[in-house]
Write a protein that holds these residues in place. Sequence first.
Motif, short mmCIF file in Angstrom:
data_model
loop_
_atom_site.label_atom_id
_atom_site.label_comp_id
_atom_site.label_asym_id
_atom_site.label_seq_id
_atom_site.Cartn_x
_atom_site.Cartn_y
_atom_site.Cartn_z
N VAL A 11 0.86 -1.18 0.00
CA VAL A 11 0.00 0.00 0.00
C VAL A 11 0.90 1.23 0.00
N ARG A 12 0.72 2.11 -0.98
CA ARG A 12 1.59 3.28 -1.11
C ARG A 12 0.88 4.37 -1.88
N LEU A 13 1.54 5.53 -2.01
CA LEU A 13 1.01 6.63 -2.81
C LEU A 13 1.07 6.27 -4.29
N PRO A 14 0.25 6.91 -5.12
CA PRO A 14 0.35 6.69 -6.57
C PRO A 14 1.74 7.06 -7.08
N GLU A 15 2.13 6.46 -8.19
CA GLU A 15 3.47 6.67 -8.72
C GLU A 15 3.75 8.14 -9.02
N LYS A 16 2.75 8.87 -9.50
CA LYS A 16 2.96 10.28 -9.83
C LYS A 16 3.24 11.13 -8.60
N ASP A 17 2.87 10.63 -7.42
CA ASP A 17 3.07 11.39 -6.17
C ASP A 17 4.36 11.01 -5.45
N ARG A 18 5.22 10.22 -6.09
CA ARG A 18 6.50 9.85 -5.47
C ARG A 18 7.63 9.84 -6.50
N LYS A 19 7.62 10.89 -7.33
CA LYS A 19 8.61 10.98 -8.40
C LYS A 19 9.57 12.16 -8.24
N SER A 20 9.33 13.03 -7.26
CA SER A 20 10.19 14.20 -7.14
C SER A 20 10.37 14.56 -5.67
N LEU A 21 11.38 15.42 -5.41
CA LEU A 21 11.61 15.89 -4.04
C LEU A 21 10.45 16.76 -3.58
N GLY A 22 9.76 17.38 -4.55
CA GLY A 22 8.60 18.18 -4.18
C GLY A 22 7.52 17.33 -3.54
N ASN A 23 7.38 16.07 -3.99
CA ASN A 23 6.41 15.17 -3.38
C ASN A 23 6.76 14.89 -1.93
N VAL A 24 8.05 14.83 -1.62
CA VAL A 24 8.47 14.60 -0.24
C VAL A 24 8.12 15.83 0.61
N ALA A 46 -4.10 12.34 17.01
CA ALA A 46 -5.40 12.91 17.36
C ALA A 46 -6.28 13.14 16.15
N GLY A 47 -5.80 12.77 14.98
CA GLY A 47 -6.60 12.95 13.78
C GLY A 47 -6.25 14.20 13.01
N GLY A 48 -5.30 14.97 13.52
CA GLY A 48 -4.89 16.18 12.82
C GLY A 48 -3.96 15.89 11.66
N GLN A 49 -3.62 16.94 10.92
CA GLN A 49 -2.73 16.82 9.77
C GLN A 49 -1.67 17.90 9.81
N MET A 50 -0.45 17.55 9.37
CA MET A 50 0.60 18.56 9.28
C MET A 50 1.61 18.15 8.21
N ARG A 51 2.29 19.13 7.66
CA ARG A 51 3.29 18.87 6.62
C ARG A 51 4.48 18.14 7.21
N LEU A 52 5.06 17.27 6.40
CA LEU A 52 6.24 16.54 6.85
C LEU A 52 7.36 17.50 7.22
N MET A 53 7.52 18.58 6.44
CA MET A 53 8.61 19.52 6.69
C MET A 53 8.41 20.29 8.00
N ASP A 54 7.15 20.31 8.50
CA ASP A 54 6.92 20.93 9.81
C ASP A 54 7.13 19.93 10.93
N ALA A 55 6.84 18.66 10.66
CA ALA A 55 6.98 17.63 11.69
C ALA A 55 8.42 17.17 11.84
N ALA A 56 9.24 17.38 10.80
CA ALA A 56 10.63 16.90 10.86
C ALA A 56 11.53 17.86 10.12
N LYS A 57 12.76 17.93 10.57
CA LYS A 57 13.78 18.67 9.84
C LYS A 57 14.62 17.66 9.03
N VAL A 58 15.29 18.17 8.00
CA VAL A 58 15.97 17.30 7.05
C VAL A 58 17.46 17.59 7.03
N GLU A 59 18.25 16.52 7.01
CA GLU A 59 19.68 16.61 6.76
C GLU A 59 19.99 15.90 5.45
#
Length: 889
Positions: A766-779, A788-801
């Motif tokens: 089970v995964r995202l459609p192929e078009k949604d995992r082809k670029s860094l923008g998708n990440v 709790a059922g809320g939603q947040m962007r990955l870039m807000d929940a985690a920092k990247v190295e």
Amino acid sequence: MTRSDLYKGPISWMARNPVAANLLMVILLIGGLISSRRIKKEVFPEIEPDQINITMVYPGASPQEVEEGILLAIEEAVRGLDGVKEVEARAGESVANVTVELQRGANKEKALSDVKNAVDRITSFPEEAEKPIVSLPEWRSEAIWLVLYGDQDQKVLSAIGEQVRDELLSLHDVSFVQMFGLPPLEMDVEIGQETLRKYGLTLPSIAQTIRRTALDIPAGGVKTKGGEWLLRTAERRDLAAQFATVPVVRTQDGQPIALGDIAKIKDGFADVDVRAAFEGKPAVVIQVFSVGMQSPTEVAKAVKAFAKGLSLPPGIRAATYMDRSKLYDERLDLLMRNAGIGLVLVLVILGLFLEPRLAFWVTMGIPTSFLGSLILLPALGVSINMISLFAFIVTLGMVVDDAIVVGENTFRFRRQGMGPIKAAIAGTRQVATPVFFSVATTIAAFSPLLFVPGNRGKWMFGIPVVVILVLAISLTESFFVLPSHLAHLRVRSRDKMGFLGRLQMRVSRGVESFVDNLYLPVVRTAVRQRWITLAIGIAVLLATVGLLKGGVVKMIDFPKEESDWVTAEARFPFGTAVEETEAAMDHMVRAAHQVMQDNGGEKISQGVFSMIGVSFTGHGGNAAGGHVTSVLVTLVPTDQRAISSSDFAAQWRKRIGDIPGLESLSFESSTGHHGKPIDLRLTHRQIPVLEDAARELATKLASFDGLKDIDSGIEQGKPQMDFHMTPAGIKAGLTSADLAAQVRGAFYGSEALRQQRGRHELKVMVRLPEKDRKSLGNVEDLIVMTPAGGQMRLMDAAKVEYGHAYTSITRVNGKRIIRIQADVDDKQANAQEIMASIFKKIAPDLKRKYPGLGFERAGRQRDMQDFFAFLKVGFMIALLVMFAMIAIP
């Protein structure tokens, strides 16, 4: 010698009892013929390496994660076990491979049990890692390929391949086949982010729902008066349409929403970069092996006949390829032709000097010795293969030497007027001691090869066994069978033999003149001046050693022989787009066809096979990745083409030219050796130091003339993004496990279940459609769900190295290593001389510059170091036997 003394002993008894001698000869001949039909036949010997393999899959993990999560734990668990000599571990993407090398003579079954128990006790493996597989390595002898190709998609090729595979297995001469060229089966459940956000779902939760729903569980039985009824919950799904009915969520009014309403379900293949082509068309390959007592020749013939009568759908064609049985047949044909020539030469030459019937019985020593040795080969674990056939060819020039000496000496006594039986006994006894020691010297020289350690020693075990057996049986036949035949042989006088007799007399007079006027004076002088003779012998020995040590006479471990296969392998940096690799593969295929056109046209080739994602260096089938492509050209036999395989490779290299972005391009066009002739292993505790030393060593190797395809062992890994929780993510209630599961599910996929479909294992991901995992923008745009059922962007929940992952990590006995390899052009350089120069000049400099650096031979070089050491032992033993022969009066 008195008459009573003459008729004592086994030689005399056998000479006077022709029934016993003939019975022994018949046993050797008939027994050998019977054994020849029952002895195992294979291209190369199937050895049982003294090692245990451990494989563990960690889906989606980088090599460093594999090392930290799996390798370190396994190394620590198995290194201290009894019988363990060395532990080599390799971490690649998603997989860990550990090879436990055992000490010579170790109990494999006990060691296997100990290693299994040690690995099973490890409790720190990552949860996502699969169960480790601990096994003894298996060796199967590949006979031939059957290639199915055409302008069809992978599903069609896979279905036809499965059908042909089953038909092949129904043949009497085929027992084991494997199919490759296609990715593994997989069912993808793709759900977009908008749908997930709409229903408040996550990919891991949907995978768990599928896992809990698609079940097939027996529930026992109910015994009634009418009989017993079995109970079963039958909710197993096999097809995409069946999975579409799985309920995954409910509406506000309680109505279930099926998986098919919110997801796209694709039943196909895993998203890995593996594809094969034959003559430019998509292909699937069925490898056919010879197992047990099957002959590779018989297996190949059966497959070729099957391919000719194969009925395939329009657009699909079949071709046999990589026929390895040709190697076996050519070597066997060489042995038979040489044996035939040897028989004729012995008959003709001895017929000129001796009586023709005497020459016949001397010549019979060749088939008697060869067939007699076949009786004992199976008991000693030796089959008929390329290596043992080579040993038979080696012995062809030695096998009748003892019989010639015995026969000629007997003939001499007959000419002096001695009776047949007395001449046979006296003639044999007189030369028994020197003949015995001459054969014993050769046997002693080969005997140390029986004890060469490692896989190389097992692979070459057939050479000393065959040589020793053939020579021992030849000696037995000369002492106990031949004298009986000569004792009861009626020799006609030359006057009654007509033309042959007159020819023999002329040849005899010439030989006697040579002996009287040249040979005997030289021998008498040598005997009288024995110390000078000994000094000359020692001088010749020292001169020979000097020629070897001084490099005048070149030494190579195994000569490269012309092959009918030429392989080119191109490697790009890890992470290279597969489209770029495919473009390079197409260019290499076109270049191969251009070389064919320049050298006789397409008729010099049996086809061009190409593949992405697999390395075929050495004709192995090793998974590599989408940055690797291999192109294999099979040429017609050498007598049907004007170009050698090495020249083909050289022209092919020139035609390919420079490919932008290419990391390495290597070619292989010969047989008779395994691995690169220059193979070195560096170790150091600090990785940057180790890599700097490897780069410097590769640079220094480039200064040697004749070295090519230099591999520093350092490859730039794929770019990598490392996520770390932010305070905002932690405040929202996310844990590292939640974050990792959702990111993994989005781009690698969450595994819902795996089950058997026919003979294949099917994974449902089970995964995202192929078009949604082809670029860094998708990440960056990925939305994660909070507990709790809320939603947040990955870039807000985690920092990247940002960084790079290792391409692979290799460890030996707990230390990281890098292997530096190179090929040698034998026309310009010698591998042994280069290795000597490396350890004399380069190794000390690097060790001084990088303290703590380990520098040693690896692979083929390490094996050959042991082999040459045992060769030296054999040479010394042979010298001792010769001195003992001289000392015996």
